[in-house]
Design a protein around this motif. Sequence first.
Motif, PDB file in Angstrom:
ATOM      1  N   LEU A 362      17.494   8.635 -11.857  1.00 47.07           N
ATOM      2  CA  LEU A 362      16.594   7.882 -10.980  1.00 47.07           C
ATOM      3  C   LEU A 362      17.450   7.046 -10.032  1.00 47.07           C
ATOM      4  CD1 LEU A 362      13.887   6.584 -10.089  1.00 47.07           C
ATOM      5  CD2 LEU A 362      14.134   4.994 -12.017  1.00 47.07           C
ATOM      6  N   ASP A 363      17.306   7.299  -8.740  1.00 48.44           N
ATOM      7  CA  ASP A 363      18.076   6.579  -7.713  1.00 48.44           C
ATOM      8  C   ASP A 363      17.233   5.403  -7.215  1.00 48.44           C
ATOM      9  OD1 ASP A 363      20.151   6.139  -5.796  1.00 48.44           O
ATOM     10  OD2 ASP A 363      18.905   7.098  -4.277  1.00 48.44           O
ATOM     11  N   CYS A 364      17.683   4.178  -7.488  1.00 49.97           N
ATOM     12  CA  CYS A 364      16.915   2.978  -7.134  1.00 49.97           C
ATOM     13  C   CYS A 364      17.345   2.428  -5.779  1.00 49.97           C
ATOM     14  CB  CYS A 364      17.099   1.896  -8.198  1.00 49.97           C
ATOM     15  SG  CYS A 364      16.532   2.392  -9.836  1.00 49.97           S
ATOM     16  N   PRO A 365      16.420   1.924  -5.001  1.00 50.80           N
ATOM     17  CA  PRO A 365      16.774   1.387  -3.681  1.00 50.80           C
ATOM     18  C   PRO A 365      17.448   0.030  -3.785  1.00 50.80           C
ATOM     19  CG  PRO A 365      14.445   1.055  -4.097  1.00 50.80           C
ATOM     20  CD  PRO A 365      14.968   1.830  -5.277  1.00 50.80           C
ATOM     21  N   GLY A 366      18.134  -0.391  -2.713  1.00 45.43           N
ATOM     22  CA  GLY A 366      18.676  -1.734  -2.652  1.00 45.43           C
ATOM     23  C   GLY A 366      17.547  -2.742  -2.740  1.00 45.43           C
ATOM     24  N   LEU A 395      13.806   6.936  -5.468  1.00 39.71           N
ATOM     25  CA  LEU A 395      12.716   5.961  -5.394  1.00 39.71           C
ATOM     26  C   LEU A 395      12.699   5.309  -4.011  1.00 39.71           C
ATOM     27  CD1 LEU A 395      10.462   4.445  -6.892  1.00 39.71           C
ATOM     28  CD2 LEU A 395      12.185   2.785  -7.640  1.00 39.71           C
ATOM     29  N   GLU A 396      11.587   5.503  -3.302  1.00 41.59           N
ATOM     30  CA  GLU A 396      11.417   4.921  -1.959  1.00 41.59           C
ATOM     31  C   GLU A 396      10.025   4.300  -1.882  1.00 41.59           C
ATOM     32  OE1 GLU A 396      12.065   8.191   0.668  1.00 41.59           O
ATOM     33  OE2 GLU A 396      14.235   8.213   0.362  1.00 41.59           O
ATOM     34  N   PRO A 397       9.917   3.015  -2.191  1.00 45.72           N
ATOM     35  CA  PRO A 397       8.594   2.373  -2.231  1.00 45.72           C
ATOM     36  C   PRO A 397       7.892   2.303  -0.878  1.00 45.72           C
ATOM     37  CG  PRO A 397      10.283   1.034  -3.311  1.00 45.72           C
ATOM     38  CD  PRO A 397      10.991   2.087  -2.550  1.00 45.72           C
ATOM     39  N   GLY A 398       8.616   2.586   0.222  1.00 55.13           N
ATOM     40  CA  GLY A 398       7.990   2.517   1.542  1.00 55.13           C
ATOM     41  C   GLY A 398       8.059   1.140   2.158  1.00 55.13           C
ATOM     42  N   LEU A 412       6.661   2.990  -9.339  1.00 55.63           N
ATOM     43  CA  LEU A 412       7.336   3.935 -10.239  1.00 55.63           C
ATOM     44  C   LEU A 412       6.386   4.967 -10.840  1.00 55.63           C
ATOM     45  CD1 LEU A 412       9.420   1.065 -11.573  1.00 55.63           C
ATOM     46  CD2 LEU A 412      10.529   3.245 -11.050  1.00 55.63           C
ATOM     47  N   ALA A 413       5.102   4.861 -10.524  1.00 50.04           N
ATOM     48  CA  ALA A 413       4.107   5.758 -11.129  1.00 50.04           C
ATOM     49  C   ALA A 413       4.390   7.222 -10.813  1.00 50.04           C
ATOM     50  CB  ALA A 413       2.702   5.368 -10.667  1.00 50.04           C
ATOM     51  N   GLU A 414       4.730   7.534  -9.549  1.00 50.29           N
ATOM     52  CA  GLU A 414       5.004   8.925  -9.174  1.00 50.29           C
ATOM     53  C   GLU A 414       6.229   9.451  -9.899  1.00 50.29           C
ATOM     54  OE1 GLU A 414       4.996  11.135  -4.980  1.00 50.29           O
ATOM     55  OE2 GLU A 414       6.950  10.220  -5.414  1.00 50.29           O
ATOM     56  N   PHE A 415       7.266   8.625 -10.021  1.00 49.34           N
ATOM     57  CA  PHE A 415       8.476   9.042 -10.741  1.00 49.34           C
ATOM     58  C   PHE A 415       8.132   9.445 -12.169  1.00 49.34           C
ATOM     59  CE2 PHE A 415      11.480   7.314 -13.945  1.00 49.34           C
ATOM     60  CZ  PHE A 415      12.422   8.330 -13.884  1.00 49.34           C
TER      61      PHE A 415
END
Length: 484
Positions: A362-366, A395-398, A412-415
């Motif tokens: 899982l790649d988390c954003p800054g 992971l790109e929350p937008g 994180l629901a889609e992940f």
Amino acid sequence: MFEQAFKNIDDVLWKEAGCTTELDYTEQASWLLFLKYLDDLEQDKSSEAALEGKTYSYILDKQYRWGVWAAPKGKDGKLDHNKASTGDDLRDFVNSKLFPYLHGFKQKATGPNTIEYKIGEIFGEIKNKIQSGYNLREIIDHIDELRFRSQVEKHELSHLYEAKIKNMGNAGRNGGEYYTPRPLIRAIIQVVNPRIGERIYDGAVGSAGFLCESFVYLTSKTGLTTKDAKTLQERTFYGKEKKSLAYVIAIMNMILHGIEAPNIIHTNTLTENLADIQEKDRYDIVMANPPFGGKERPEVQQNFPIRTGETAFLFLQHFIKILKAGGRGGIVIKNTFLSNSDNACVKLRKLLLESCNLHTVLDCPGGTFQGAGVKTVVLFFEKGAPTRKIWYYQLEPGRNLGKTNPLNDGDLAEFVKLQRADADSPKSWSVDAETIDKVTFDLSVKNPDGGNEIAHRSPQEIMKEIAALDAESAEILNNIKALL
């Protein structure tokens, strides 16, 4: 009521010269909360013994019990001001008598997992920083309003305490060491999917977020038996923590979540030689966010086959070793681990790929971690078989994550949903282990669909954050003026 009591405690601590940071506020509230909890626990056990016609043997001698030194009551149930000390008398009693007495429990204890040992450990490591005995009296009176008797009360207190830990995490770099965003922890737990009867371990326990959230996850299962409840209390959650403040917070946080005698040991996990770990020491599940950026001494590095000063890379070796065959891991680590070309990183990636099935990254954003600029990834793996295929999710929350826009469960629901099926999407893809370079073992996040699009915020979001930061700056300036 509890929320107001917590606010009142912080208001008094803010005036206290000996407490200057959110870390101090949490630490000082924690030791007092612990003693109030211990008193409520002993009162309950005494009542239970009386109902059975037995006499309860108190852990603390009478003069050191909360109801005697902190909050003596009259017949009307209200504080007896003639017996309740304050000012210098109260401060001196706490510093010269109470703390040394409680620290002495470490020598009396039969083992590190006993409540006596934890009392001794806590009060040997922290100090009373409340210099004014009058402030101390005021804080004690507010803490005495709190009750730990029912699960509802503990549940409310646990939420308030978690908010306190979160504030501490947001307060700056040092506080951030103790706080992993709970939505990220909950997503990791859903993927790892612990089951009752499995032993769960975090060797860098911090504020015990992984253990507390795992307890919530497992106790929410339907059809729990009395045996299950006993297993969850005594033989499920294990942790180690090096830092004194984090150790105290972890113990208190687990107690407030309903785990009465937490199996947390105060030690530097990395001083344990990997060669000494035996089958009986191993766990079914490891979930952790080990500290990164630290540098360990050469004598500590000697405990590891792959020697490096980077704390997080030593922890990863420890976690792999301490897992049982078939055991599952969910570990947060900085994303440079996936591509660094130094010898230790290459060897560690090779070890991970060959001894474990690294099935998900899982790649988390800054901005995922408040106050920390580093980007992170979460590694999910199962020990005992080599990696065949890795499923990546970006992971790109937008939106840009920050103090006013923290990570939430919806992000994180889609992940969690896609991970169960290893499904491809614009944010997710799979890499066959056969295609990984056998020299560099590079595991870089490279979205074949491009990915990595910058999330642009709306003008309204930007203005909202500016307003929040302005308000925060104004509050700091007011605090400084008040101190001058």
